[in-house]
Design a protein around this motif. Structure first.
Motif, PDB file in Angstrom:
ATOM      1  N   LYS A 296       0.237  -1.146   0.175  1.00  0.00           N
ATOM      2  CA  LYS A 296      -0.107   0.097  -0.178  1.00  0.00           C
ATOM      3  C   LYS A 296       0.961   1.331  -0.006  1.00  0.00           C
ATOM      4  CE  LYS A 296      -0.298  -0.570   5.288  1.00  0.00           C
ATOM      5  NZ  LYS A 296      -1.416  -0.785   6.412  1.00  0.00           N
ATOM      6  N   ASN A 297       2.339   1.128   0.579  1.00  0.00           N
ATOM      7  CA  ASN A 297       2.494   2.726   0.347  1.00  0.00           C
ATOM      8  C   ASN A 297       4.305   2.315  -0.115  1.00  0.00           C
ATOM      9  OD1 ASN A 297       1.615   3.534   2.860  1.00  0.00           O
ATOM     10  ND2 ASN A 297       2.350   2.545   3.729  1.00  0.00           N
TER      11      ASN A 297
ATOM     12  N   GLU B  11      -5.080  -4.937  -5.540  1.00  0.00           N
ATOM     13  CA  GLU B  11      -3.988  -4.126  -4.736  1.00  0.00           C
ATOM     14  C   GLU B  11      -3.109  -3.103  -5.528  1.00  0.00           C
ATOM     15  OE1 GLU B  11      -4.463  -5.053  -2.159  1.00  0.00           O
ATOM     16  OE2 GLU B  11      -5.608  -7.282  -1.622  1.00  0.00           O
TER      17      GLU B  11
ATOM     18  N   SER C  68      -1.303   0.685  -4.330  1.00  0.00           N
ATOM     19  CA  SER C  68      -0.222   1.304  -3.863  1.00  0.00           C
ATOM     20  C   SER C  68      -1.359   2.970  -3.392  1.00  0.00           C
ATOM     21  CB  SER C  68       0.915   2.249  -4.337  1.00  0.00           C
ATOM     22  OG  SER C  68       0.642   2.691  -5.212  1.00  0.00           O
ATOM     23  N   ARG C  69      -0.821   3.222  -2.115  1.00  0.00           N
ATOM     24  CA  ARG C  69      -2.094   4.305  -2.007  1.00  0.00           C
ATOM     25  C   ARG C  69      -2.005   5.412  -1.723  1.00  0.00           C
ATOM     26  NH1 ARG C  69      -3.408   4.145   3.505  1.00  0.00           N
ATOM     27  NH2 ARG C  69      -1.764   3.032   4.008  1.00  0.00           N
ATOM     28  N   ASP C  70      -1.157   6.289  -2.260  1.00  0.00           N
ATOM     29  CA  ASP C  70      -1.225   7.982  -3.513  1.00  0.00           C
ATOM     30  C   ASP C  70      -0.517   7.004  -5.277  1.00  0.00           C
ATOM     31  OD1 ASP C  70       1.457   6.299  -3.134  1.00  0.00           O
ATOM     32  OD2 ASP C  70       2.040   8.342  -2.989  1.00  0.00           O
TER      33      ASP C  70
ATOM     34  N   ILE D 177      -3.516  -2.916   1.047  1.00  0.00           N
ATOM     35  CA  ILE D 177      -4.522  -1.942   1.321  1.00  0.00           C
ATOM     36  C   ILE D 177      -5.741  -2.757   1.580  1.00  0.00           C
ATOM     37  CG2 ILE D 177      -5.194  -1.402  -1.080  1.00  0.00           C
ATOM     38  CD1 ILE D 177      -4.516   1.972   0.153  1.00  0.00           C
TER      39      ILE D 177
ATOM     40  N   GLU E  76      -6.286  -3.215   4.571  1.00  0.00           N
ATOM     41  CA  GLU E  76      -6.793  -2.297   5.838  1.00  0.00           C
ATOM     42  C   GLU E  76      -7.971  -1.784   5.893  1.00  0.00           C
ATOM     43  OE1 GLU E  76      -5.519   2.729   5.922  1.00  0.00           O
ATOM     44  OE2 GLU E  76      -3.892   0.918   5.577  1.00  0.00           O
ATOM     45  N   TYR E  77      -8.159  -1.670   4.002  1.00  0.00           N
ATOM     46  CA  TYR E  77      -9.494  -1.725   4.752  1.00  0.00           C
ATOM     47  C   TYR E  77     -10.720  -1.885   4.327  1.00  0.00           C
ATOM     48  CZ  TYR E  77      -8.444   2.772   0.638  1.00  0.00           C
ATOM     49  OH  TYR E  77      -7.372   3.338   0.438  1.00  0.00           O
TER      50      TYR E  77
END
Length: 337
Positions: free
Chosen positions: A126-127, A145, A147-149, A188, A191-192
């Motif tokens: 995710k990062n 999946e 990456s967050r940004d 991610i 996490e979600y």
């Protein structure tokens, strides 16, 4: 060695625009052409002529990056990718990395040297910064999946919403002591799903109890599901959860096995919900209530986005497909104590 992404940053334009200037194809405004040429000169950028020649010839090959082949979740997604690629006259290569950086680099070299035209990633931390760098240089689509940004195209479902619906369903059956089995990874989706589950509890006024949270390993293995289930169900009868939500079907099946090993019945003593709707979900007794992902369609949509990116040089948008809560035999109304 200066990359095309660095040229794009220097010129203040997209990577696709730089690519059109270098390869002398596609529309380009005089102003953008001037900016790109100035950046190329300033950075002394040297195009990889051999790689360009290979790409112009087209390899007609797409890479599929998977973390492992032990999880049945990936099977239908890969089928959707392969069928869609074949219909477009592309071949595919399965790249099993075990999430090891060295193996990832070995496979990504095939993209840089022109032996593959693009890649679908079925996992991404995710990062992750590496995936962003890679996608700025070669065609890449993230599936399931992302990456967050990430500003690149990806295909997934709304994991937060799906997990919240699972929690709401268990609450509607009268369960209040609800356990959660997550995964010790950097995806991610994990996490979600936890955040969605917690939001479902909060909406019903249920305060999360840290004793009701356990975690399997990063690969959602069956054995780690058994271990997590044992951890939750070892509480005293009046304190242990009456229901458990798991972030994968394999973990959920592990919890069911743990319950059986401890002399507990599913769903009479404990209700269990999984996530994914893999084939195994209906092979066990009881059959598993679960969140169903349109896995074949996820693979299909990912390749369609990737082929568009290869053709136009433009990245796609985020695409979210619909999920469904599938009710089977592993959940039942709570017996009021």
């Amino acid at each position: 060695m200066v990359t095309i992404a660095e040229v794009a940053k220097e010129a203040g334009v997209s990577v696709a625009t730089v690519s059109r200037v270098i390869n002398k194809n596609g529309p380009i405004s005089p102003k953008s052409l001037e900016k790109v040429n100035a950046a190329i000169e300033a950075l002394n950028y040297q195009p990889n002529v051999w790689g360009r020649r290979l790409r112009r010839k087209e390899s007609r090959m797409l890479l599929i990056f998977v973390p492992n082949i032990g999880n049945p979740y990936y099977a239908s997604i890969v089928s959707g990718i392969e069928d869609t690629a074949r219909n477009a006259d592309y071949g595919t290569m399965l790249c099993i990395t075990n999430q090891e950086k060295i193996r990832e680099r070995e496979f990504t070299e095939l993209l840089y040297n022109g032996q593959a035209d693009g890649a679908v990633f079925l996992y991404s931390d995710k990062n992750s910064k590496e995936i962003r760098k890679l996608s700025s240089e070669v065609p890449v689509v993230q599936c399931c999946e992302f990456s967050r940004d990430s500003r690149d195209g990806h295909v997934s479902i709304d994991n937060f919403k799906a997990a919240k619906e699972a929690a709401e369903y268990l609450i509607s059956l009268g369960h209040e002591r609800i356990g959660f089995v997550g995964s010790d990874n950097q995806f991610i989706s994990s996490e979600y799903r936890q955040k969605g589950f917690e939001a479902g509890l909060a909406q019903a006024g249920i305060v999360p109890d840290e004793r009701y949270f356990a975690y399997g390993d990063r690969d959602y293995s069956f054995e780690s599901g058994i271990h997590a289930g044992k951890e939750l169900l070892s509480l005293q009868e009046k304190e242990r959860p009456t229901a458990v939500f798991c972030v994968s079907d394999v973990l959920a099946l592990g919890v069911i096995r743990a319950a059986g090993n401890m002399g507990l019945r599913v769903p009479e003593d404990i209700s269990v919900i999984g996530f994914d709707d893999v084939e195994y979900a209906t092979m066990f007794d009881p059959m598993l209530t679960t969140i169903s992902q349109p896995r074949y369609s996820l693979g299909k949509a990912s390749v369609e986005m990737l082929l568009s990116q290869i053709e136009t040089g433009e990245t796609g948008e985020a695409v979210y497909l619909e999920h469904r809560l599938i009710l089977r035999d592993s959940t039942v109304k709570n017996r009021k104590e």
